[in-house]
Motif scaffolding. Structure first.
Motif, PDB file in Angstrom:
ATOM      1  N   LEU A  95      11.985   4.177   1.891  1.00  0.00           N
ATOM      2  CA  LEU A  95      10.897   4.169   2.860  1.00  0.00           C
ATOM      3  C   LEU A  95       9.547   4.010   2.179  1.00  0.00           C
ATOM      4  CD1 LEU A  95      12.014   6.915   5.417  1.00  0.00           C
ATOM      5  CD2 LEU A  95      11.827   4.464   5.803  1.00  0.00           C
ATOM      6  N   ALA A  96       9.357   4.683   1.046  1.00  0.00           N
ATOM      7  CA  ALA A  96       8.102   4.537   0.303  1.00  0.00           C
ATOM      8  C   ALA A  96       7.939   3.100  -0.185  1.00  0.00           C
ATOM      9  CB  ALA A  96       8.074   5.518  -0.866  1.00  0.00           C
ATOM     10  N   GLU A  97       9.005   2.492  -0.664  1.00  0.00           N
ATOM     11  CA  GLU A  97       8.947   1.102  -1.131  1.00  0.00           C
ATOM     12  C   GLU A  97       8.631   0.152   0.027  1.00  0.00           C
ATOM     13  OE1 GLU A  97       9.089  -2.040  -3.787  1.00  0.00           O
ATOM     14  OE2 GLU A  97       9.136   0.096  -4.215  1.00  0.00           O
ATOM     15  N   ILE A  98       9.245   0.395   1.188  1.00  0.00           N
ATOM     16  CA  ILE A  98       8.960  -0.422   2.369  1.00  0.00           C
ATOM     17  C   ILE A  98       7.497  -0.290   2.757  1.00  0.00           C
ATOM     18  CG2 ILE A  98       9.415  -0.618   4.857  1.00  0.00           C
ATOM     19  CD1 ILE A  98      12.349   0.031   4.205  1.00  0.00           C
ATOM     20  N   HIS A  99       6.964   0.932   2.719  1.00  0.00           N
ATOM     21  CA  HIS A  99       5.562   1.152   3.060  1.00  0.00           C
ATOM     22  C   HIS A  99       4.645   0.401   2.090  1.00  0.00           C
ATOM     23  CE1 HIS A  99       2.110   3.105   4.781  1.00  0.00           C
ATOM     24  NE2 HIS A  99       1.737   3.548   3.593  1.00  0.00           N
ATOM     25  N   ARG A 100       4.936   0.456   0.780  1.00  0.00           N
ATOM     26  CA  ARG A 100       4.133  -0.271  -0.218  1.00  0.00           C
ATOM     27  C   ARG A 100       4.205  -1.777   0.019  1.00  0.00           C
ATOM     28  NH1 ARG A 100       6.272   3.513  -3.812  1.00  0.00           N
ATOM     29  NH2 ARG A 100       7.877   2.059  -4.510  1.00  0.00           N
ATOM     30  N   MET A 101       5.385  -2.277   0.316  1.00  0.00           N
ATOM     31  CA  MET A 101       5.543  -3.715   0.545  1.00  0.00           C
ATOM     32  C   MET A 101       4.799  -4.167   1.801  1.00  0.00           C
ATOM     33  SD  MET A 101       9.505  -4.214  -0.512  1.00  0.00           S
ATOM     34  CE  MET A 101       9.542  -5.864  -1.167  1.00  0.00           C
ATOM     35  N   ARG A 102       4.826  -3.354   2.860  1.00  0.00           N
ATOM     36  CA  ARG A 102       4.085  -3.700   4.074  1.00  0.00           C
ATOM     37  C   ARG A 102       2.583  -3.732   3.807  1.00  0.00           C
ATOM     38  NH1 ARG A 102       7.344  -0.364   8.741  1.00  0.00           N
ATOM     39  NH2 ARG A 102       9.056  -1.843   8.917  1.00  0.00           N
ATOM     40  N   THR A 103       2.118  -2.759   3.026  1.00  0.00           N
ATOM     41  CA  THR A 103       0.693  -2.732   2.676  1.00  0.00           C
ATOM     42  C   THR A 103       0.331  -3.983   1.887  1.00  0.00           C
ATOM     43  OG1 THR A 103       0.794  -0.317   2.595  1.00  0.00           O
ATOM     44  CG2 THR A 103      -1.108  -1.364   1.561  1.00  0.00           C
ATOM     45  N   THR A 106       0.286  -7.047   4.266  1.00  0.00           N
ATOM     46  CA  THR A 106      -0.922  -7.148   5.100  1.00  0.00           C
ATOM     47  C   THR A 106      -2.120  -7.577   4.260  1.00  0.00           C
ATOM     48  OG1 THR A 106      -1.305  -4.774   4.854  1.00  0.00           O
ATOM     49  CG2 THR A 106      -0.170  -5.499   6.842  1.00  0.00           C
ATOM     50  N   PHE A 107      -2.232  -7.069   3.038  1.00  0.00           N
ATOM     51  CA  PHE A 107      -3.344  -7.479   2.156  1.00  0.00           C
ATOM     52  C   PHE A 107      -3.258  -8.977   1.852  1.00  0.00           C
ATOM     53  CE2 PHE A 107      -4.823  -8.309  -2.174  1.00  0.00           C
ATOM     54  CZ  PHE A 107      -6.168  -7.989  -2.028  1.00  0.00           C
ATOM     55  N   LEU A 108      -2.066  -9.462   1.529  1.00  0.00           N
ATOM     56  CA  LEU A 108      -1.905 -10.882   1.210  1.00  0.00           C
ATOM     57  C   LEU A 108      -2.149 -11.770   2.435  1.00  0.00           C
ATOM     58  CD1 LEU A 108       1.231 -10.689  -1.114  1.00  0.00           C
ATOM     59  CD2 LEU A 108      -1.130 -11.160  -1.784  1.00  0.00           C
ATOM     60  N   LYS A 109      -1.747 -11.315   3.614  1.00  0.00           N
ATOM     61  CA  LYS A 109      -2.009 -12.094   4.832  1.00  0.00           C
ATOM     62  C   LYS A 109      -3.513 -12.202   5.075  1.00  0.00           C
ATOM     63  CE  LYS A 109       2.200 -11.437   7.525  1.00  0.00           C
ATOM     64  NZ  LYS A 109       2.765 -10.847   8.753  1.00  0.00           N
TER      65      LYS A 109
END
Length: 116
Positions: A95-103, A106-109
């Protein structure tokens, strides 16, 4: 007879041959089959009932057997608790890895949208 009359359903019904049949079926074979089925059911039922009675009348387990079963159950419980802890830890890490990847996503988008 005109040609139209030969094609009518009632005309076809009257051209068949009919014979008399008995209204009652054979009683002796039916009786024998019913008796065999009832005997088989009684045999299975009595076997099940005797197994239940044997289980109720079985001698009590020795204290040693009870302690062995308890020890096995405790080992299995400890193993299950350890497995559950590892699984929960892996789930929280995922879950922590998923949260980091989502962040990061969104930054890259946002960066891509700014550059366009």
């Amino acid at each position: 007879m005109p040609q139209a009359d030969r094609n009518r359903p009632t005309h076809r019904l009257t051209r068949r041959t009919y014979s008399l049949t008995s209204r009652r079926g054979p009683t002796w074979p039916t009786l024998v089959l019913g008796t065999i089925a009832a005997a088989g059911f009684a045999l299975v039922t009595s076997r099940d009932n005797s197994k239940k009675a044997d289980a109720l009348c079985a001698p009590p387990m020795s204290e040693r057997d009870i302690r062995e079963q308890l020890a096995k159950a405790r080992i299995a419980l400890d193993h299950e608790v350890a497995t559950r802890l590892v699984m929960e830890q892996q789930a929280s890490e995922s879950l922590a890895e998923i949260h980091r990847m989502r962040t990061d996503l969104t930054f890259l988008k946002r960066q891509r949208d700014k550059s366009n």
